[in-house]
Design a protein around this motif. Sequence first.
Motif, short mmCIF file in Angstrom:
data_model
loop_
_atom_site.label_atom_id
_atom_site.label_comp_id
_atom_site.label_asym_id
_atom_site.label_seq_id
_atom_site.Cartn_x
_atom_site.Cartn_y
_atom_site.Cartn_z
N THR A 1 31.57 -34.19 45.36
CA THR A 1 30.76 -35.40 45.16
C THR A 1 31.66 -36.58 44.82
OG1 THR A 1 28.93 -34.02 44.38
CG2 THR A 1 28.81 -36.37 43.87
N LEU B 1 19.17 -34.63 39.16
CA LEU B 1 20.41 -33.90 38.90
C LEU B 1 21.59 -34.87 38.74
CD1 LEU B 1 21.50 -30.62 40.43
CD2 LEU B 1 23.09 -32.53 40.65
N HIS C 1 28.98 -41.41 49.74
CA HIS C 1 27.89 -41.54 48.77
C HIS C 1 28.12 -42.80 47.96
CE1 HIS C 1 26.29 -37.60 49.24
NE2 HIS C 1 27.16 -36.93 48.52
N HIS D 1 40.86 -24.56 45.21
CA HIS D 1 40.58 -23.50 44.24
C HIS D 1 41.81 -22.62 44.04
CE1 HIS D 1 36.30 -23.97 43.37
NE2 HIS D 1 36.17 -24.38 44.62
N1 LIG Z 1 23.59 -34.20 48.54
C1 LIG Z 1 23.27 -33.58 47.39
N2 LIG Z 1 21.99 -33.54 46.97
C2 LIG Z 1 21.66 -32.95 45.80
N3 LIG Z 1 22.54 -32.35 44.99
C3 LIG Z 1 23.83 -32.35 45.36
C4 LIG Z 1 24.26 -32.96 46.57
N4 LIG Z 1 25.61 -32.81 46.68
C5 LIG Z 1 25.99 -32.13 45.59
N5 LIG Z 1 24.94 -31.85 44.79
C6 LIG Z 1 25.00 -31.15 43.49
O1 LIG Z 1 25.97 -31.79 42.70
C7 LIG Z 1 26.69 -30.85 41.92
C8 LIG Z 1 28.19 -30.98 42.22
O2 LIG Z 1 28.43 -30.48 43.54
P1 LIG Z 1 29.83 -30.61 44.29
O3 LIG Z 1 29.61 -30.23 45.68
O4 LIG Z 1 30.38 -31.96 44.01
O5 LIG Z 1 30.68 -29.51 43.51
P2 LIG Z 1 32.17 -29.02 43.81
O6 LIG Z 1 32.94 -29.21 42.54
O7 LIG Z 1 32.69 -29.65 45.04
O8 LIG Z 1 31.94 -27.46 44.01
P3 LIG Z 1 32.66 -26.43 45.04
O9 LIG Z 1 33.94 -26.03 44.39
O10 LIG Z 1 31.68 -25.29 45.06
O11 LIG Z 1 32.81 -27.09 46.36
C9 LIG Z 1 26.11 -29.48 42.25
O12 LIG Z 1 25.16 -29.16 41.29
C10 LIG Z 1 25.46 -29.72 43.61
O13 LIG Z 1 24.39 -28.84 43.81
#
Ligand SMILES: Nc1ncnc2c1ncn2[C@@H]1O[C@H](COP(=O)(O)OP(=O)(O)OP(=O)(O)O)[C@@H](O)[C@H]1O
Length: 256
Positions: free
Chosen positions: A46, A18, A55, A204
């Motif tokens: 992330t 992913l 990370h 958000h």
């Molecule tokens: N530790 C992890 N292992 C595997 N996939 C991950 C991990 N952390 C995040 N992801 C994936 O990476 C992508 C981005 O996730 P992230 O948490 O960064 O989104 P976000 O923009 O913070 O969303 P939200 O507004 O819901 O918090 C998603 O598809 C998530 O499932």
Amino acid sequence: MSEAFLVAKGIAKRFGGLTALSDVDLEIRAGEVLALLGDNGAGKSTFIKVLAGAHPPSEGQILVAGQPVSFASPKDAAASGIATIFQELALSENLSISENVYLGRELKHSVLGVPFLRRKEMKQRVAELLKELDAHISDPEAPVGSLSGGQRQSVAICRALNLNAKLVIMDEPTAALAVAETRKVLALIRKLAERGCAVVLISHNISDVFEVADRMVVFRRGRKVAERLRAETELEEIVALITGAHPDVRALEKAQ
Ligand SMILES: Nc1ncnc2c1ncn2[C@@H]1O[C@H](COP(=O)(O)OP(=O)(O)OP(=O)(O)O)[C@@H](O)[C@H]1O
Ligand SMILES: [Mg+2]
């Protein structure tokens, strides 16, 4: 415009098959509030986890004050002046405000080889910080368990300030807060920026973002798709950028 405190270049992050982030370039300047916006799963958390040392990036480079850095942990990031307040805050309910602010970095002195905590000094420093932040908390000895959500957020901000952070990153700081508490935290965010701190805010709540951010960056599917100065955009445009209805995003995604 001031020089960038932090520059991220070509950041990618993969979790197995992913791709959570691809090719993100971003600059963060002292004294500015930068908002990261995007739908669920867009990659915001992330990205800040990469900046916070939680990370390692799969690709790309981070520069702090012009120097390349490589963080193995949030401790490394903190040593470079980057403090992250995760949504869960990580405060200890049973400890007092000042104990939380100094957790893991207590001031000590030693008498005949026996270490003693410099409680009075820590309490005084925390009282000063709370006052400076205009946090309306009178007793640094109060247990954190007795505080409201907004007050806890103030304690987490105090801890970041006490680390002398140059960049404070906050993931959804107002998500769980009532209206009055949200106002307080937004005011604290502006105060941090006025002190010369760079602030990265994930939210958000677009109207909160419009109130407090100088610049906005929109993520979609792991990519940065837009960057706007608050003074040069409006709510409708940002919503269209987030949902992908904006012509700029359509053109970008068509080209990919
Ligand atoms: N530790 C992890 N292992 C595997 N996939 C991950 C991990 N952390 C995040 N992801 C994936 O990476 C992508 C981005 O996730 P992230 O948490 O960064 O989104 P976000 O923009 O913070 O969303 P939200 O507004 O819901 O918090 C998603 O598809 C998530 O499932
Ligand atoms: Mg997130």
